[in-house]
Each structure stands twice: as structure tokens, then as C-alpha cells.
Design an enzyme around this catalytic site. Structure first.
Site, PDB file in Angstrom:
ATOM      1  N   ASP A   1       0.464  -0.785  -0.204  1.00 26.15           N
ATOM      2  CA  ASP A   1      -0.430   0.157  -0.096  1.00 26.15           C
ATOM      3  C   ASP A   1       0.957   0.842   0.131  1.00 26.15           C
ATOM      4  OD1 ASP A   1      -2.328   1.890  -0.006  1.00 26.15           O
ATOM      5  OD2 ASP A   1      -2.819   1.540   2.414  1.00 26.15           O
ATOM      6  N   LYS A   2       0.114   2.133  -0.530  1.00 25.15           N
ATOM      7  CA  LYS A   2       1.031   3.969   0.061  1.00 25.15           C
ATOM      8  C   LYS A   2       0.371   4.460   0.734  1.00 25.15           C
ATOM      9  CE  LYS A   2      -0.478   7.350  -2.057  1.00 25.15           C
ATOM     10  NZ  LYS A   2      -1.031   8.117  -2.456  1.00 25.15           N
ATOM     11  N   HIS A   3       0.689   5.272   1.803  1.00 26.78           N
ATOM     12  CA  HIS A   3       0.224   6.788   2.160  1.00 26.78           C
ATOM     13  C   HIS A   3       0.544   7.814   1.507  1.00 26.78           C
ATOM     14  CE1 HIS A   3      -1.425   8.847   5.327  1.00 26.78           C
ATOM     15  NE2 HIS A   3      -0.658   9.700   5.574  1.00 26.78           N
ATOM     16  N   SER A   4       0.260   8.954   1.269  1.00 29.94           N
ATOM     17  CA  SER A   4       0.448  10.023   1.119  1.00 29.94           C
ATOM     18  C   SER A   4      -0.108  11.139   2.746  1.00 29.94           C
ATOM     19  CB  SER A   4      -0.418  10.575  -0.365  1.00 29.94           C
ATOM     20  OG  SER A   4      -0.452  12.082   0.040  1.00 29.94           O
TER      21      SER A   4
ATOM     22  N   THR B   1      -9.314  10.647  -1.116  1.00 29.62           N
ATOM     23  CA  THR B   1      -9.371   9.552  -2.222  1.00 29.62           C
ATOM     24  C   THR B   1     -10.786   8.796  -2.312  1.00 29.62           C
ATOM     25  OG1 THR B   1      -7.086   9.146  -2.210  1.00 29.62           O
ATOM     26  CG2 THR B   1      -8.607   7.002  -2.850  1.00 29.62           C
TER      27      THR B   1
ATOM     28  N   ARG C   1      -6.155  14.933  19.669  1.00 34.60           N
ATOM     29  CA  ARG C   1      -4.937  16.571  19.960  1.00 34.60           C
ATOM     30  C   ARG C   1      -5.569  16.822  18.894  1.00 34.60           C
ATOM     31  NH1 ARG C   1      -2.554  12.431  15.755  1.00 34.60           N
ATOM     32  NH2 ARG C   1      -1.483  14.056  14.709  1.00 34.60           N
TER      33      ARG C   1
ATOM     34  N   SER D   1      -0.667   7.772  14.322  1.00 37.60           N
ATOM     35  CA  SER D   1      -1.613   7.121  13.658  1.00 37.60           C
ATOM     36  C   SER D   1      -1.488   6.880  12.498  1.00 37.60           C
ATOM     37  CB  SER D   1      -1.883   8.863  13.387  1.00 37.60           C
ATOM     38  OG  SER D   1      -3.765   9.134  12.346  1.00 37.60           O
TER      39      SER D   1
ATOM     40  N   LYS E   1      -2.717   2.681  11.667  1.00 38.65           N
ATOM     41  CA  LYS E   1      -4.031   2.699  10.493  1.00 38.65           C
ATOM     42  C   LYS E   1      -3.495   1.845   9.258  1.00 38.65           C
ATOM     43  CE  LYS E   1      -5.167   6.640  10.190  1.00 38.65           C
ATOM     44  NZ  LYS E   1      -5.863   7.858  10.324  1.00 38.65           N
ATOM     45  N   LYS E   2      -2.533   1.647   8.753  1.00 37.19           N
ATOM     46  CA  LYS E   2      -1.232   0.427   7.505  1.00 37.19           C
ATOM     47  C   LYS E   2      -1.443  -0.714   8.319  1.00 37.19           C
ATOM     48  CE  LYS E   2      -1.987   3.481   4.716  1.00 37.19           C
ATOM     49  NZ  LYS E   2      -3.337   3.060   3.512  1.00 37.19           N
TER      50      LYS E   2
HETATM   51  N1  URA Z   1      -2.795  11.951   8.749  1.00 37.94           N
HETATM   52  C1  URA Z   1      -3.196  11.053  10.002  1.00 37.94           C
HETATM   53  O1  URA Z   1      -2.702   9.652   9.866  1.00 37.94           O
HETATM   54  N2  URA Z   1      -2.810  11.407  11.498  1.00 37.94           N
HETATM   55  C2  URA Z   1      -2.007  12.142  11.656  1.00 37.94           C
HETATM   56  O2  URA Z   1      -1.468  12.396  12.762  1.00 37.94           O
HETATM   57  C3  URA Z   1      -2.250  13.694  10.653  1.00 37.94           C
HETATM   58  C4  URA Z   1      -2.288  12.697   9.355  1.00 37.94           C
END
Ligand code: URA
Length: 424
Positions: A79-82, A119, A167, A182, A186-187
Site C-alpha cells: 500500500d501507499k500513504h500520502s 480519495t 489532539r 496515527s 492504520k496501515k
Molecule cells: N494523517 C493521519 O492519518 N494522522 C495524523 O496524525 C496526521 C495525518
């Protein structure tokens, strides 16, 4: 551990054990740690930071706070995270491209918030496309098409939802260990083995300076590798929008063009850089990535006819207004934040997570940094709904597109690549 003990221990600047961090995260989710106690812990972390070992423990505990998806044996799960940007439609292209290259891509994505697009919002402009697949449906789509793009279920990393909201409330979002926990929790909960991070820098990015983007990327890669992922990051430009389309349905149109081997050069270049696979350019050129995308869209309930006929995408009926250059010269800047603000006031974005977006509004940005323009030449086409906020959007685009007397060049799109070996 009693939350009071934990807070006293934080105050005394003592190293937090894995068990203490795990107990704190579990307590946040089951309510035995009160919201004020959790907020206090967050502010301690904001001020003092966390060591790598503590950040890995936090990330693991947040991952374990909910379901961790598991998949049958098979090809690598990637997977990719941006970190989010303006016109960032890379996920729509990368997921089917990777699937075509032999990876499995279980991509759980988010919605747009503030000035960055999401997305899921983009994909939902395809009529029928479902982003709320349950775990059985996710398994079926992945087995059938090798990729999916859906929303995070409630059961994925619930600790993150609670901590992120807190936060926000106590103004401590900008803390690298908390951001790392964070994003990566999730990933990790997706059950992937390989993760590519696109950490953007510039006016349209979460991390505005390159120095801050590099620091976050280094932390992310180090902790991801510590938590068992094969991970690397690219630091990429977000001082100007990515591609020409900014909005929702318009970004699907541009993604389809790119998947069919066409599309803007910067978007294609970024997709290829993140893929980092010598076969990828040919797969895009061949149209096979597009075929794979269409299969994924169909498997998720979307009407694939809308991919070929943009008029079938949601939000039709928006009107077009063309903005022209007021003088001749060379384009010096196309400020990402200004373009995002224009899309936002036209209705493409949201402030609160439950606000609706208008899929049909947005922009086509024709001006590119370094390009010579003549007075009267179109620099952007704005898609608006009955003129709503059109004057404000025009003003934003006018301020964003700077035309000067001398040639100019854009800063490099991919600034740096950070691999595990660079940070360990
Ligand atoms: N994106 C996230 O998923 N978490 C953060 O804390 C900041 C950006």
C-alpha cells in the site's frame, strides 16, 4: 497501570514501557483512561516527544486496539500513504498498477478534510461505487481483482479516532510520534507487508518545509521498519498542484487518462517514482492498468460506463468559467494552497468530516510553471455551481498563478528517496 501513575511517570520524564503504553491505549478505548487524562498524556508527548522504541510500542498498541486484517498466503500485500496534497489522485492509479504488476493492494483510504482532497470522495463520483465494503466484501474484491480502495471500517485502529480528535481539540496535531502512530497503525491494521510513503512538502502540504517533511519521513520509515514493514518514503513537491485536475469527478477523469497511458507528465512521473518498478511505464502505456482499474470499479459496484463518458460521473451540470492571463510572460508559480482554496470555496472540499462535497465542481489548471503565456490565454477553467463563490475562487487562482518577465523552472518533483538503510 493506573493512569495517574503513567502521567506522573511522563511528568518525571521516565521511559515508558511497552506494557504501560499498551495499557494506556487500551484504557483510552475502553474508557478507563478519561478524556482529560488522555489529553494530558498527549500534551506531554507533544512537549517531550517519544523515543523510537516508545513510538513503535504506541503504533503497535494503536494497531492492536481494533481489527487487524489478515489475508490468505499469496503475492506481497502493498500500500501507499500520502500525507495529502492538492490534485493528489495517485492512489487511483497506483492501486491497479501495482495489482497489474503482481502485488495485492488492500487500500483503505480517507475523505478530504480542509484544503486536501480525499480519495474516497473522488471515487464516489463514479455512480454506484461503494467505499463502505465490509470485511467479507473486501476479501472478495481483493481475491477477484488484486486491489480495492475502500473506507476504513470502524473496527480499524479505533484508538486513532479517539486520540486524533483529542489532539485536534488540544491543538497538538503536529507531533511527529503522534502522527507516526496515527498513520502507521492504520496501515499495519490493513495487514500489508510493503508500504510506500509519499511525504509532501510545500504550501499545499501538511509539512510545509522540506526539513519538516524529511524529519517526518525518517521517523515514519524507522518506526515502520521497527514494526516489521518493508517501507520507503519519497519526499515530493506540493508547492504546486499535482496534474491539472483539482476536485472530485475531474480527478477521476484525469486518473483514467493516466491509466490509459496519457495524462499529465508530472502525475505519471510521480506514479512511476512511487511504484519504483522498471515494468510500470509499459504497463501504464499498454492500458492494462486501466483495465484493472475498471475491474476494481465494477467489483465495488461502480458504473464503468462513467469512466469512458465523464458526463455520467456524479455532479454533472456544473458550469464552466475560463480565467485568462492578464499579461504575457512566463509562469513563475502556481501556488498549491491558492488553487486548493479555489476548489474548496467552489464546493469540492469540506471543513467538518460529515460535510457533503459537490463532486462536479473544481478546476482544470492549464498554467504550468515555466510555461510562456500570452495575454488572454486560458490559465484555468473553473467548474462552478450556479456561480457560487466564483468571484472568490477567481481571486484565489489569480493570486496563485504568478506571471513574470523571465523564464522559470519548477523545483524537482521528487526531492529525495528515504530507504530503510538510510535511517537504521
Ligand atoms: N494523517 C493521519 O492519518 N494522522 C495524523 O496524525 C496526521 C495525518
Amino acid at each position: 497501570m493506573d493512569p495517574h501513575e503513567l502521567l506522573y511517570s511522563m511528568r518525571a520524564d521516565e521511559t515508558q514501557t511497552d506494557e504501560a503504553i499498551r495499557a494506556f491505549v487500551d484504557g483510552v478505548v475502553d474508557g478507563t483512561v478519561t478524556r482529560p487524562q488522555a489529553a494530558s498524556w498527549i500534551t506531554h508527548v507533544y512537549r517531550r516527544g517519544l523515543s523510537d522504541a516508545e513510538t513503535v510500542a504506541l503504533t503497535r498498541a494503536m494497531t492492536a486496539s481494533g481489527t487487524v486484517l489478515s489475508w490468505p498466503d499469496g503475492p506481497t500485500l502493498a500500500d501507499k500513504h500520502s500525507t495529502g496534497g492538492v490534485g493528489d489522485k495517485v492512489s487511483l492509479i497506483l492501486a491497479p498498477l501495482w495489482a497489474e504488476l503482481g502485488y495485492r493492494v488492500p487500500m483503505l483510504s480517507g475523505r478530504g478534510l480542509g484544503h486536501t482532497g480525499g480519495t474516497l470522495d473522488k471515487l464516489e463520483s463514479i455512480p454506484g461505487f461503494r467505499t463502505d465494503l465490509d470485511e467479507d466484501a473486501l476479501r472478495a474484491v481483493l481475491a477477484d481483482t488484486g486491489c480495492f480502495i475502500s473506507g476504513q471500517t470502524e473496527r480499524i485502529a479505533p484508538a486513532d479516532r479517539i486520540l486524533y480528535a483529542l489532539r485536534n481539540e488540544v491543538c497538538c496535531v503536529e507531533s511527529n510520534p503522534l502522527i507516526v502512530g496515527s498513520i502507521l497503525s492504520k496501515k499495519l491494521a490493513e495487514g500489508v507487508q510493503r508500504l510506500v510513503l509519499d511525504v509532501k512538502t510545500g504550501s499545499g502540504a501538511f509539512m510545509q518545509t522540506e526539513e519538516a517533511a524529511v524529519a517526518l519521513a525518517v521517523d515514519l520509515v524507522r518506526v515502520a521498519v521497527g514494526a516489521g514493514l518493508d517501507c520507503e518514503a519519497c519526499i515530493t513537491a506540493m508547492d504546486r498542484p499535482l496534474g491539472q485536475a483539482v476536485g472530485n469527478a475531474v480527478e477521476v477523469v484525469e486518473s483514467v487518462a493516466t491509466l490509459q497511458g496519457d495524462g499529465p507528465e508530472d502525475l505519471r512521473a510521480l506514479v512511476l517514482a512511487l511504484t519504483d518498478d522498471p515494468r510500470a511505464a509499459e504497463v501504464l502505456r499498454s492500458g492494462r492498468a486501466y483495465e484493472r482499474f475498471a475491474r476494481m470499479v465494477a467489483a465495488q459496484g461502480g458504473d464503468t460506463r462513467a469512466l469512458e463518458k465523464p458526463k455520467k460521473l456524479a455532479g454533472r451540470g456544473a458550469s464552466e468559467a475560463v480565467m485568462v492571463a492578464e499579461r504575457s510572460g512566463w509562469v513563475q508559480a502556481v501556488d498549491a494552497r491558492g488553487i486548493a482554496d479555489a476548489a474548496f470555496v467552489l464546493g469540492a472540499g469540506r471543513i467538518r468530516s460529515d460535510d457533503p462535497v459537490d463532486p462536479g465542481v473544481g478546476l482544470w489548471v492549464h498554467a504550468e510553471i515555466g510555461q510562456p503565456v500570452a495575454e488572454g490565454q486560458p490559465i484555468a477553467t473553473l467548474l462552478h455551481r450556479d456561480g457560487k463563490n466564483l468571484a472568490r475562487a477567481f481571486a484565489s487562482v489569480k493570486a496563485a498563478v504568478v506571471i513574470g518577465d523571465s523564464p522559470a523552472t519548477a523545483t524537482p518533483l521528487v526531492r529525495r528517496r528515504i530507504r530503510a538503510a538510510d535511517v537504521l
